[in-house]
Design a protein around this motif. Structure first.
Motif, PDB file in Angstrom:
ATOM      1  N   VAL A   1      10.927   4.182  -7.835  1.00 21.68           N
ATOM      2  CA  VAL A   1      12.017   3.287  -8.222  1.00 21.68           C
ATOM      3  C   VAL A   1      13.254   4.141  -8.468  1.00 21.68           C
ATOM      4  CG1 VAL A   1      12.785   1.517  -9.842  1.00 21.68           C
ATOM      5  CG2 VAL A   1      10.350   1.696  -9.261  1.00 21.68           C
ATOM      6  N   THR A   2      14.380   3.774  -7.845  1.00 23.63           N
ATOM      7  CA  THR A   2      15.598   4.577  -7.929  1.00 23.63           C
ATOM      8  C   THR A   2      16.674   3.979  -8.823  1.00 23.63           C
ATOM      9  OG1 THR A   2      16.511   3.515  -5.955  1.00 23.63           O
ATOM     10  CG2 THR A   2      15.237   5.544  -5.619  1.00 23.63           C
ATOM     11  N   GLY A   3      16.513   2.740  -9.245  1.00 25.16           N
ATOM     12  CA  GLY A   3      17.545   2.120 -10.080  1.00 25.16           C
ATOM     13  C   GLY A   3      16.947   1.179 -11.103  1.00 25.16           C
ATOM     14  N   GLY A   4      17.763   0.816 -12.061  1.00 19.68           N
ATOM     15  CA  GLY A   4      17.333  -0.121 -13.087  1.00 19.68           C
ATOM     16  C   GLY A   4      16.527   0.551 -14.182  1.00 19.68           C
ATOM     17  N   PRO A   5      15.951  -0.254 -15.075  1.00 18.61           N
ATOM     18  CA  PRO A   5      15.245   0.295 -16.238  1.00 18.61           C
ATOM     19  C   PRO A   5      13.969   1.056 -15.885  1.00 18.61           C
ATOM     20  CG  PRO A   5      14.969  -2.073 -16.131  1.00 18.61           C
ATOM     21  CD  PRO A   5      15.990  -1.709 -15.085  1.00 18.61           C
ATOM     22  N   PHE A   6      13.426   0.861 -14.683  1.00 20.83           N
ATOM     23  CA  PHE A   6      12.202   1.548 -14.284  1.00 20.83           C
ATOM     24  C   PHE A   6      12.470   2.732 -13.358  1.00 20.83           C
ATOM     25  CE2 PHE A   6      10.860  -2.824 -15.249  1.00 20.83           C
ATOM     26  CZ  PHE A   6       9.956  -2.557 -16.268  1.00 20.83           C
ATOM     27  N   ALA A   7      13.723   3.168 -13.261  1.00 16.69           N
ATOM     28  CA  ALA A   7      14.080   4.304 -12.398  1.00 16.69           C
ATOM     29  C   ALA A   7      13.221   5.517 -12.754  1.00 16.69           C
ATOM     30  CB  ALA A   7      15.555   4.642 -12.549  1.00 16.69           C
ATOM     31  N   GLY A   8      12.693   6.157 -11.725  1.00 14.66           N
ATOM     32  CA  GLY A   8      11.868   7.341 -11.912  1.00 14.66           C
ATOM     33  C   GLY A   8      10.373   7.065 -11.863  1.00 14.66           C
ATOM     34  N   PHE A   9       9.974   5.810 -12.060  1.00 13.38           N
ATOM     35  CA  PHE A   9       8.561   5.466 -11.979  1.00 13.38           C
ATOM     36  C   PHE A   9       8.129   5.365 -10.526  1.00 13.38           C
ATOM     37  CE2 PHE A   9       9.503   3.956 -16.258  1.00 13.38           C
ATOM     38  CZ  PHE A   9       8.384   4.382 -16.961  1.00 13.38           C
ATOM     39  N   SER A  10       6.858   5.694 -10.260  1.00 11.40           N
ATOM     40  CA  SER A  10       6.294   5.605  -8.909  1.00 11.40           C
ATOM     41  C   SER A  10       4.985   4.852  -8.960  1.00 11.40           C
ATOM     42  CB  SER A  10       6.031   7.002  -8.346  1.00 11.40           C
ATOM     43  OG  SER A  10       7.209   7.726  -8.204  1.00 11.40           O
ATOM     44  N   GLY A  11       4.645   4.223  -7.832  1.00 15.88           N
ATOM     45  CA  GLY A  11       3.370   3.527  -7.748  1.00 15.88           C
ATOM     46  C   GLY A  11       3.198   2.853  -6.416  1.00 15.88           C
ATOM     47  N   PRO A  12       1.986   2.349  -6.160  1.00 21.51           N
ATOM     48  CA  PRO A  12       1.706   1.666  -4.902  1.00 21.51           C
ATOM     49  C   PRO A  12       2.259   0.238  -4.891  1.00 21.51           C
ATOM     50  CG  PRO A  12      -0.251   1.700  -6.267  1.00 21.51           C
ATOM     51  CD  PRO A  12       0.797   2.500  -6.991  1.00 21.51           C
TER      52      PRO A  12
ATOM     53  N   GLY B   1       0.795  -1.228   0.000  1.00 20.29           N
ATOM     54  CA  GLY B   1       0.000   0.000   0.000  1.00 20.29           C
ATOM     55  C   GLY B   1       0.822   1.271   0.000  1.00 20.29           C
ATOM     56  N   ASP B   2       2.092   1.197   0.437  1.00 24.89           N
ATOM     57  CA  ASP B   2       2.968   2.381   0.387  1.00 24.89           C
ATOM     58  C   ASP B   2       3.192   2.792  -1.066  1.00 24.89           C
ATOM     59  OD1 ASP B   2       3.323   2.324   3.135  1.00 24.89           O
ATOM     60  OD2 ASP B   2       5.366   1.536   3.057  1.00 24.89           O
ATOM     61  N   VAL B   3       3.282   4.090  -1.307  1.00 28.13           N
ATOM     62  CA  VAL B   3       3.656   4.571  -2.633  1.00 28.13           C
ATOM     63  C   VAL B   3       5.168   4.747  -2.632  1.00 28.13           C
ATOM     64  CG1 VAL B   3       3.420   6.428  -4.317  1.00 28.13           C
ATOM     65  CG2 VAL B   3       1.434   5.697  -2.985  1.00 28.13           C
TER      66      VAL B   3
ATOM     67  N   VAL C   1      13.917   0.777  -4.323  1.00 30.20           N
ATOM     68  CA  VAL C   1      12.727   1.597  -4.093  1.00 30.20           C
ATOM     69  C   VAL C   1      12.873   2.410  -2.804  1.00 30.20           C
ATOM     70  CG1 VAL C   1      11.142   0.067  -5.337  1.00 30.20           C
ATOM     71  CG2 VAL C   1      11.446  -0.222  -2.883  1.00 30.20           C
ATOM     72  N   VAL C   2      12.244   3.595  -2.825  1.00 31.76           N
ATOM     73  CA  VAL C   2      12.160   4.439  -1.625  1.00 31.76           C
ATOM     74  C   VAL C   2      10.728   4.925  -1.485  1.00 31.76           C
ATOM     75  CG1 VAL C   2      14.571   5.205  -1.637  1.00 31.76           C
ATOM     76  CG2 VAL C   2      12.868   6.515  -2.885  1.00 31.76           C
ATOM     77  N   ARG C   3      10.291   5.041  -0.242  1.00 32.83           N
ATOM     78  CA  ARG C   3       8.946   5.569   0.012  1.00 32.83           C
ATOM     79  C   ARG C   3       8.877   7.029  -0.389  1.00 32.83           C
ATOM     80  NH1 ARG C   3       7.212   4.086   5.936  1.00 32.83           N
ATOM     81  NH2 ARG C   3       6.072   5.984   5.496  1.00 32.83           N
ATOM     82  N   THR C   4       7.715   7.447  -0.868  1.00 34.55           N
ATOM     83  CA  THR C   4       7.515   8.842  -1.259  1.00 34.55           C
ATOM     84  C   THR C   4       6.536   9.487  -0.291  1.00 34.55           C
ATOM     85  OG1 THR C   4       5.733   8.239  -2.768  1.00 34.55           O
ATOM     86  CG2 THR C   4       7.941   8.405  -3.713  1.00 34.55           C
ATOM     87  N   ASP C   5       6.945   9.630   0.944  1.00 36.69           N
ATOM     88  CA  ASP C   5       6.078  10.183   1.989  1.00 36.69           C
ATOM     89  C   ASP C   5       5.444  11.408   1.568  1.00 36.69           C
ATOM     90  OD1 ASP C   5       6.656   8.119   3.742  1.00 36.69           O
ATOM     91  OD2 ASP C   5       8.464   9.112   4.417  1.00 36.69           O
TER      92      ASP C   5
END
Length: 61
Positions: free
Chosen positions: A15-26, A10-12, A57-61
């Motif tokens: 993504v900080t690395g790899g081919p999906f870096a920059g994408f966000s989601g739950p 459930g946390d949003v 991944v990092v949480r986007t509080d």
């Protein structure tokens, strides 16, 4: 010893690395055994489920 997850279902997250870096989601699932996180992201208007390393991944509080 299994580490406690830094993210939970459930946390949003962003993504900080790899081919999906920059994408966000739950977060849909966290697999501590494999060290992976499954989340849904919007890729060019299409909602997709991706599986990435927990370390990417990092949480986007």
């Amino acid at each position: 010893m299994v580490e406690e997850a830094k993210v939970r279902t459930g946390d949003v997250v962003r993504v900080t690395g790899g081919p999906f870096a920059g994408f966000s989601g739950p977060v849909g699932t966290v697999d501590l055994g494999r060290g992976r996180v499954r989340l849904t992201v919007d890729i060019m208007g299409d909602v997709s489920t991706i599986d990435v390393p927990l370390s990417d991944v990092v949480r986007t509080d």
